[in-house]
Design a protein around this motif. Structure first.
Motif, PDB file in Angstrom:
ATOM      1  N   LYS A  46      61.021 -82.825 132.403  1.00  0.00           N
ATOM      2  CA  LYS A  46      59.765 -82.693 131.653  1.00  0.00           C
ATOM      3  C   LYS A  46      59.701 -81.392 130.848  1.00  0.00           C
ATOM      4  CE  LYS A  46      57.117 -85.190 131.531  1.00  0.00           C
ATOM      5  NZ  LYS A  46      57.059 -86.346 130.603  1.00  0.00           N
TER       6      LYS A  46
ATOM      7  N   ILE B 255      46.645 -83.208 139.050  1.00  0.00           N
ATOM      8  CA  ILE B 255      47.282 -81.961 139.470  1.00  0.00           C
ATOM      9  C   ILE B 255      46.320 -80.814 139.191  1.00  0.00           C
ATOM     10  CG2 ILE B 255      49.211 -80.375 139.078  1.00  0.00           C
ATOM     11  CD1 ILE B 255      50.862 -82.796 138.235  1.00  0.00           C
TER      12      ILE B 255
ATOM     13  N   THR C 125      55.408 -86.002 135.884  1.00  0.00           N
ATOM     14  CA  THR C 125      55.954 -84.849 136.596  1.00  0.00           C
ATOM     15  C   THR C 125      57.473 -84.979 136.639  1.00  0.00           C
ATOM     16  OG1 THR C 125      56.004 -85.814 138.831  1.00  0.00           O
ATOM     17  CG2 THR C 125      53.883 -84.942 138.060  1.00  0.00           C
TER      18      THR C 125
ATOM     19  N   GLN D 131      53.135 -78.998 145.154  1.00  0.00           N
ATOM     20  CA  GLN D 131      54.356 -78.917 144.373  1.00  0.00           C
ATOM     21  C   GLN D 131      54.709 -77.446 144.181  1.00  0.00           C
ATOM     22  OE1 GLN D 131      53.813 -81.103 140.701  1.00  0.00           O
ATOM     23  NE2 GLN D 131      54.585 -83.002 141.597  1.00  0.00           N
TER      24      GLN D 131
ATOM     25  N   SER E  70      57.978 -81.662 145.149  1.00  0.00           N
ATOM     26  CA  SER E  70      56.839 -81.893 146.052  1.00  0.00           C
ATOM     27  C   SER E  70      57.189 -81.588 147.501  1.00  0.00           C
ATOM     28  CB  SER E  70      56.356 -83.342 145.946  1.00  0.00           C
ATOM     29  OG  SER E  70      55.713 -83.572 144.711  1.00  0.00           O
TER      30      SER E  70
ATOM     31  N   TRP F 139      59.599 -78.959 139.181  1.00  0.00           N
ATOM     32  CA  TRP F 139      58.493 -79.065 140.127  1.00  0.00           C
ATOM     33  C   TRP F 139      58.901 -80.054 141.225  1.00  0.00           C
ATOM     34  CZ3 TRP F 139      54.671 -75.764 140.298  1.00  0.00           C
ATOM     35  CH2 TRP F 139      54.262 -75.107 139.138  1.00  0.00           C
TER      36      TRP F 139
END
Length: 498
Positions: free
Chosen positions: A326, A470, A302, A444, A453, A451
């Motif tokens: 990512k 996820i 992530t 998230q 959290s 992304w």
């Protein structure tokens, strides 16, 4: 909202239900259905099994098959009872299917019950299209989906086994559809030699059949024992380091009182050392390993967590701050309501507006949502099990799963892409244990091109969160990540200087 330091003790009400992974429990019906049954005689119309976890009886399983005219009807029902930290949890799953005599799918239904919460799925298959009705938390949705090509229901799977036969060394594959999760998994079966097996009715010599269910990242291996007429008498599958076992017996045996099994301790992963608030506010590197050398185990990458494979070890680096590294952008479905994140429901929309107030940016809106949900769920309890966001909006109680789903749903109601993470969170002390990672859930959201959290059940997200899976809030996909419990261990925890 600045990150708040962890309290010295994490309350059990902030953490998710430590029952075994629901997806794996729901697969029991599927596993029995995939095994070949009698070729020369009709399969048993009603077959009962006692369910054991680590040698203790926790429930029953019933399988029925009936032929009406040109249709075959099958029903498989699982009832189990577990304990988590002294609280009893009842779980139930029932799946039914209607097929033609040659195994073509016509219709299916699934009912799942967990701690008073019920989900009902009904599907009708025609010309490669499924008409679906899903009911969760009092809300019903209708939609369509494509039937997975070559996917089979119980009768089709039974016929595939009959065609393969029972010669030792026989190997065949089939695509099995599971109504409870609305997806299909390839199952590869290998017929073995005869083995002596102890059963409630006495020892028997049976064929061993090994199966591999091809789930992404962590294939599940099971074993079954069948007689010369191809009737299943025993089935085993691993769960959190122990065995879940089904043994064929009569109804009285299967429905006898349960012994109870507290599986809570097995969901805790010891930390090699105490972790301090200061280092958790930065970057941590963990070395996770599979004692069974399961090289296929996968952990998600992530914008906060990076994973490097080194043999049977996973080197996991977690930064409290998200970095846009990512390049994984949201899918259209990450913005939309679904059966568990009912972001278009009036109650959810109203709560989202109340939570966000006059916040000008997506990041500030999500920070306000996180704070709002933390205070809105007034009753922190393990008794709920797994409730949808709409259920939580109407009755604000639950543990971390309820917090995570409501945060995700409110985010989507505000036009922000969200998803739900299951994993582990560090606790200095929990249920009498010191320095452990405990099963946990958080959300998230896609903000500022990454992304990020948000954890409403704890004071916030930090580097003590290890993501295992996820999903989109669906419990069957959600608990898939927790299948790793009992199959991994934490060998090293290192703080990295910023």
């Amino acid at each position: 909202m600045p990150f708040e330091p962890r309290t010295p003790f994490v309350h059990t009400s902030h953490l998710p239900p430590p029952e075994p992974p629901m997806r794996r429990l729901s697969l029991l019906a599927l596993l029995l259905a995939t095994l070949p049954l009698a070729a020369s005689a009709a399969p048993p119309e009603d077959q009962w099994f006692t369910v054991l976890l680590d040698g203790r009886k926790i429930g029953s399983f019933e399988s029925k098959r009936e032929v009406h005219g040109h249709e075959v009807h099958t029903t498989q029902t699982l009832q189990i009872e577990l304990e988590r930290n002294g609280v009893k949890v009842a779980l139930g799953s029932s799946e039914s299917a209607t097929e033609t005599l040659d195994g073509q799918p016509l219709a299916f239904a699934s009912t799942s019950r967990l701690s008073g919460s019920e989900t009902r799925i009904e599907g009708r298959v025609r010309d490669g299209v499924v008409e679906l009705d899903t009911s969760t938390g009092g809300a019903t949705q209708h939609r369509r989906m494509a039937w997975p090509e070559k996917a089979l229901l119980p009768e089709g799977l039974r016929l595939a086994g009959l065609r393969a036969g029972l010669a030792a060394g026989t190997r065949y594959s089939a695509l099995a559809f599971q109504p409870s999760s609305l997806d299909a998994a390839e199952i590869t079966s290998t017929v073995g030699a005869f083995e002596r097996v102890d059963l409630p009715g006495g020892a028997r010599t049976l064929h061993a059949v090994e199966q591999v269910l091809a789930f992404p990242g962590a294939p599940m291996k099971t074993r079954a024992w069948i007689d010369a007429d191809q009737t299943v008498h025993k089935l085993t599958l691993p769960m959190m380091g122990v065995e879940l076992v089904l043994l064929a017996c009569d109804r009285a045996c299967a429905t006898a009182p349960n012994q109870g099994s507290d599986v809570f301790a097995r969901t805790l992963m010891p930390s090699p050392r105490a972790l301090h608030v200061g280092e958790l506010a930065g970057t941590m590197r963990y070395t996770l390993a599979s004692p069974r050398n399961e090289a296929t185990l996968a952990l998600p990458d992530t914008d906060e967590q990076s994973v490097v494979v080194r043999g049977n070890e996973r080197i996991v680096t977690i930064d409290r701050e998200a970095h846009a590294r990512k390049g994984e952008k949201p899918a259209p479905s990450d913005y939309k309501p679904n059966d568990w994140l009912q972001s278009d429901a009036p109650e959810i929309v109203a709560l989202a507006k109340q939570a966000a107030g006059d916040a000008a940016t997506p990041l500030e809106r999500m920070r306000r949502v996180e704070t709002f949900v933390r205070g809105y769920i007034r009753s922190k309890t393990l008794d709920v099990g797994y409730a949808s966001a709409l259920e939580v909006a109407r009755k604000p109680e639950g543990d971390c799963t309820e917090h995570a789903l409501l945060v995700a749903a409110l985010g989507r109601a505000l036009g922000i892409a969200t998803r739900v993470v299951d994993g582990l969170a560090y606790a200095p002390g929990f249920a009498g244990k010191d320095q452990v990672f405990v099963p946990h859930a958080w959300a998230q959201a896609w903000v500022d091109g990454r992304w990020r959290s948000f954890d409403a059940a704890l004071p916030g997200f930090d580097a003590g969160h290890i993501a295992l899976g996820i999903g989109d809030g669906d419990p069957w996909r959600f608990y898939a990540g927790l299948d790793l419990l009992g199959r991994i261990e934490l060998r090293e925890a290192q703080s990295l200087a910023r």
